[in-house]
Design a protein around this motif. Sequence first.
Motif: not given
Ligand code: MN
Length: 331
Positions: A29, A89, A113-114, A133, A163, A294
């Motif tokens: 990713d 990312d 996106h975390h 991401t 991902d 995540h």
């Molecule tokens: Mn990622």
Amino acid sequence: MNRDFLSIVGELNLAKKLLVVGHIMPDGDDISSVLSATLGLQKLGKEVVACIDWRIPWYFYEFDETNLIKGYDEVVNSGFEPDFMLIVDASSPDRIGRFQEFLGKVTTAVVDHHGTNTLFGTLNWVDTKFGSTAQMILRINTELGVSYDERLATINLMGIATDTGFFRYSNADEIVFSDATKLVSMGGKAYLVSRIFENKRIEQFKLLSTMVEHICTENDGKIVYSYLSKKDYESNNCTEDDSGGFVGELRSIQGVELAIFFSEYEKNEVHISFRSKDWFDCSKLAVLLGGGGHPRAAGCTLKGELSVIVEQVVREAKLMFSTQLEAVKNI
Ligand code: MN
Ligand code: AMP
Ligand code: MN
């Protein structure tokens, strides 16, 4: 439309000389997001340098475009003076390695996106609803009016595919499939993405066998862990890059909820990957140990003797496993 997203697109429109920076220990990713943003911005006539302060695993060079990614020394020695830095990312400053030195000196946008993101940019577009991401970069490129060709679509698709474990994990939702469809309709080729990972050396299978020999289980097989020491890598003629995906193999074992893989990539420096199946929140355990990630995939890096780290982390994992299990039962 999200305000942070629009502000970042506005700034990217104005920027002329950009660094696009990914995280250390890069994954699919990360590389996809760095390259998709770089190629997109270059198509708009901007001067863009793709950067990652870490060695890129060899198998990503299946895509020629990976050669665009520069290391820290190369970027600094080139005298390039950016007017904007786009970070993708990466959830905290330490994740971009030495490129942290540009923070505060140049306007910075973080796209990630975390859920564990510390919002360390001047502008931050962080949204955990995205499985990757790469999907956020697709939106940025689209809003900027970037035209997609087969190469860009394939590279952008790689981040979504990797991902989500090639569309198998719980984050493979409707948005993931619809974004992937969009990229395929623009020429993206899933078989070219999978070729990166279907290109294994025999030594990697031998390394896998060493990892399997080290498997231990706890909590009636609900927790499984294994490790590879620096010596294990060396004796198999491998590096830590060759164990990508091993933690997924551990998680795939019947009855496992939490899988932990310890990788001693340098003597006394251990990267730890956590993966869960249904309910264990790995990011809470990773954050406790100084990392992030995540709910179903997280990691951290610790310094010290491998056997001591394994013992400590497994102890913490078991404690948190019991606490989270109680909370789940009470729902
Ligand atoms: Mn990622
Ligand atoms: P990995 O186990 O390295 O594949 O990482 C799984 C997830 O956790 C990815 O989303 C990583 O970006 C994140 N992650 C791994 N290591 C760290 C760390 N030291 N700090 C913050 N996030 C991490
Ligand atoms: Mn990543």
